[in-house]
Design an enzyme around this catalytic site. Sequence first.
Site, PDB file in Angstrom:
ATOM      1  N   GLU A  47      11.198  -5.197   2.982  1.00  0.00           N
ATOM      2  CA  GLU A  47      11.650  -5.244   4.377  1.00  0.00           C
ATOM      3  C   GLU A  47      13.119  -5.643   4.474  1.00  0.00           C
ATOM      4  O   GLU A  47      13.736  -6.095   3.497  1.00  0.00           O
ATOM      5  CB  GLU A  47      10.750  -6.195   5.174  1.00  0.00           C
ATOM      6  CG  GLU A  47       9.324  -5.690   5.199  1.00  0.00           C
ATOM      7  CD  GLU A  47       8.410  -6.455   6.144  1.00  0.00           C
ATOM      8  OE1 GLU A  47       8.726  -7.594   6.520  1.00  0.00           O
ATOM      9  OE2 GLU A  47       7.354  -5.876   6.496  1.00  0.00           O
ATOM     10  N   GLU A  58       4.972   3.092  -0.617  1.00  0.00           N
ATOM     11  CA  GLU A  58       4.780   4.457  -1.140  1.00  0.00           C
ATOM     12  C   GLU A  58       6.105   5.080  -1.543  1.00  0.00           C
ATOM     13  O   GLU A  58       6.242   5.695  -2.599  1.00  0.00           O
ATOM     14  CB  GLU A  58       4.119   5.355  -0.080  1.00  0.00           C
ATOM     15  CG  GLU A  58       2.725   4.929   0.318  1.00  0.00           C
ATOM     16  CD  GLU A  58       2.704   3.971   1.514  1.00  0.00           C
ATOM     17  OE1 GLU A  58       3.573   3.084   1.604  1.00  0.00           O
ATOM     18  OE2 GLU A  58       1.805   4.120   2.349  1.00  0.00           O
TER      19      GLU A  58
HETATM   20  N1  THU Z   1       4.115  -0.234   5.259  1.00  0.00           N
HETATM   21  C1  THU Z   1       4.021   0.278   4.008  1.00  0.00           C
HETATM   22  O1  THU Z   1       4.656  -0.225   3.063  1.00  0.00           O
HETATM   23  N2  THU Z   1       3.237   1.377   3.818  1.00  0.00           N
HETATM   24  C2  THU Z   1       2.432   1.917   4.766  1.00  0.00           C
HETATM   25  O2  THU Z   1       1.694   2.826   4.489  1.00  0.00           O
HETATM   26  C3  THU Z   1       2.491   1.413   6.132  1.00  0.00           C
HETATM   27  C4  THU Z   1       3.451   0.320   6.407  1.00  0.00           C
HETATM   28  C5  THU Z   1       4.895  -1.466   5.458  1.00  0.00           C
HETATM   29  C6  THU Z   1       6.152  -1.374   6.244  1.00  0.00           C
HETATM   30  C7  THU Z   1       6.303  -2.791   6.725  1.00  0.00           C
HETATM   31  O3  THU Z   1       6.924  -3.559   5.713  1.00  0.00           O
HETATM   32  C8  THU Z   1       4.887  -3.303   6.887  1.00  0.00           C
HETATM   33  O4  THU Z   1       4.085  -2.416   6.128  1.00  0.00           O
HETATM   34  C9  THU Z   1       4.399  -3.324   8.317  1.00  0.00           C
HETATM   35  O5  THU Z   1       4.649  -2.148   8.966  1.00  0.00           O
END
Ligand code: THU
Length: 131
Positions: A47, A58
């Site tokens: 993040e 992913e």
């Molecule tokens: N996120 C992912 O890493 N992969 C997903 O398939 C959905 C969302 C992350 C982005 C963010 O850091 C957190 O999950 C919440 O949205």
Amino acid sequence: MSEMTDRDLLNMAREAAKNAYVPYSRFPVGAALECADGTVFTGCNVENSALGSTICAERTAIVKAVSEGYRHFVRMAIYGEGENYCMPCGACRQVMQEFAGEDDMEILCTRSGGRYVSYKLSKLMPYPFEM
Ligand code: THU
């Protein structure tokens, strides 16, 4: 035929989620990407205080693989401890599609408790943008 079971790949995704950098959402996600030759690349979400600059687990795994010379993917496991199955976001689906090639990648999505569902990428991304 791959020797790795779905559970093996899901366990690698769960392990990868331990490195998630999630000070804003507190929602760790892990991904494990299996290449055609059996090599696995893992990734976690990273993040950023500029929230839109966040990178999903992913895409981390895919970029790691491509930057190491791997472009042929057969399966990806996604680990997330939510109430709902952790499905890949739209941006990640488009990036998966970029490297889908002739084959249809399999996507395994977990939810809390360890249950998972499996979809073909073509089902999750039926009308991708292509140039
Ligand atoms: N996120 C992912 O890493 N992969 C997903 O398939 C959905 C969302 C992350 C982005 C963010 O850091 C957190 O999950 C919440 O949205």
